[in-house]
Design a protein around this motif. Structure first.
Motif, PDB file in Angstrom:
ATOM      1  N   GLU A 148      -4.410  -3.050 -11.749  1.00  0.00           N
ATOM      2  CA  GLU A 148      -5.330  -1.936 -11.528  1.00  0.00           C
ATOM      3  C   GLU A 148      -5.159  -0.895 -12.630  1.00  0.00           C
ATOM      4  OE1 GLU A 148      -6.224   0.721  -7.644  1.00  0.00           O
ATOM      5  OE2 GLU A 148      -4.244   1.060  -8.559  1.00  0.00           O
TER       6      GLU A 148
ATOM      7  N   SER B  57      -2.875   4.056 -13.170  1.00  0.00           N
ATOM      8  CA  SER B  57      -2.108   3.238 -12.227  1.00  0.00           C
ATOM      9  C   SER B  57      -0.990   2.530 -12.984  1.00  0.00           C
ATOM     10  CB  SER B  57      -3.045   2.233 -11.551  1.00  0.00           C
ATOM     11  OG  SER B  57      -2.404   1.541 -10.528  1.00  0.00           O
TER      12      SER B  57
ATOM     13  N   ARG C 211      -6.366   4.583 -10.146  1.00  0.00           N
ATOM     14  CA  ARG C 211      -6.298   4.627  -8.689  1.00  0.00           C
ATOM     15  C   ARG C 211      -7.697   4.837  -8.098  1.00  0.00           C
ATOM     16  NH1 ARG C 211      -1.207   2.703  -7.916  1.00  0.00           N
ATOM     17  NH2 ARG C 211       0.331   3.929  -9.078  1.00  0.00           N
TER      18      ARG C 211
ATOM     19  N   LYS D 236      -1.291  -1.963  -6.006  1.00  0.00           N
ATOM     20  CA  LYS D 236      -2.350  -2.609  -6.791  1.00  0.00           C
ATOM     21  C   LYS D 236      -2.084  -2.509  -8.292  1.00  0.00           C
ATOM     22  CE  LYS D 236      -5.518  -0.518  -4.292  1.00  0.00           C
ATOM     23  NZ  LYS D 236      -6.814   0.008  -3.798  1.00  0.00           N
TER      24      LYS D 236
END
Length: 225
Positions: free
Chosen positions: A88, A46, A91, A83
């Motif tokens: 994050e 991410s 994912r 996010k």
């Protein structure tokens, strides 16, 4: 609450895209995705957020049984993968194009953090967006938990009418030309395709609407909120 199922139509592309900032013009690129191509998968790193310049993207996940669950469907001007901004690492969902011509601007998290650090107004817009997104998801969960399938379909039809509907003064009908497949609608509403068909056919038999393919016509006597 407006556009409950489809996240708010705020053109974040105009606000957040790096080409608006001189120092980042060189890193501004647009990626092209065809229908059913994935932007990212669950477990991917991410490291970016994504802005939709054109087309539509669905965000969802797969259950342990391999069934698809759709969280939302996004369109031009909207942001996803947000996010990553909050740290994050990987994912926990997928992002998939549902148009043949979807163009997306990827923005590295480090670039976004730089922009946020250097521009207070920009930072406030980001936080406002994140707060709005979380409230939308909370509201969606509420409806899925406390409303039955028929009520969810009714709410969704009103959302489609607001998003894609065209009112005809002569007949009083609202004609909706929408981009969603039956499967997408059923997944989005947390129900099955057979149940969706039963509900839509019941409305059709009661002569409050008609539908064929991706065209729905709501008659003036359609259920009122």
């Amino acid at each position: 609450m407006r556009n409950f199922w489809l996240l708010e139509k705020v053109n974040l592309f105009k606000i957040l895209c790096p080409h608006k900032f001189a120092a980042y013009k060189d890193c501004h690129i647009l990626d092209h995705y065809k229908k059913n191509e994935y932007v990212y998968f669950s477990e991917d790193a991410s490291t970016k957020v994504y802005l939709i310049e054109k087309g539509k993207v669905k965000i969802g996940y797969y259950t342990e049984c391999g069934e698809e669950r759709i969280k939302c469907i996004l369109s031009k001007g909207e942001l996803f993968g947000e996010k990553a901004i909050l740290g994050e690492g990987k994912r926990n969902e997928f992002a998939q194009s549902i148009d043949n011509k979807t163009f997306i601007c990827p923005v590295g998290v480090t670039v976004l953090h730089d922009l946020m650090r250097d521009n207070q107004s920009f930072t406030l817009k980001i936080y406002k967006f994140l707060n709005f997104r979380f409230k939308k998801l909370e509201r969606r969960l509420e409806v899925l938990l406390f409303k039955d399938a028929k009520e969810r379909v009714v709410e969704f039809l009103y959302e489609l009418a607001e998003e894609y509907g065209e009112y005809c003064p002569k007949t009083g009908n609202t004609i909706i030309q929408h981009p969603y497949s039956q499967k997408n609608i059923a997944c989005l509403l947390g129900t099955s395709r057979p149940t969706l068909n039963i509900i839509m056919n019941d409305f059709k038999n009661k002569e409050v609407l008609s539908y064929t393919g991706k065209k729905i016509t709501l008659y003036p006597n359609f259920i009122k909120k």
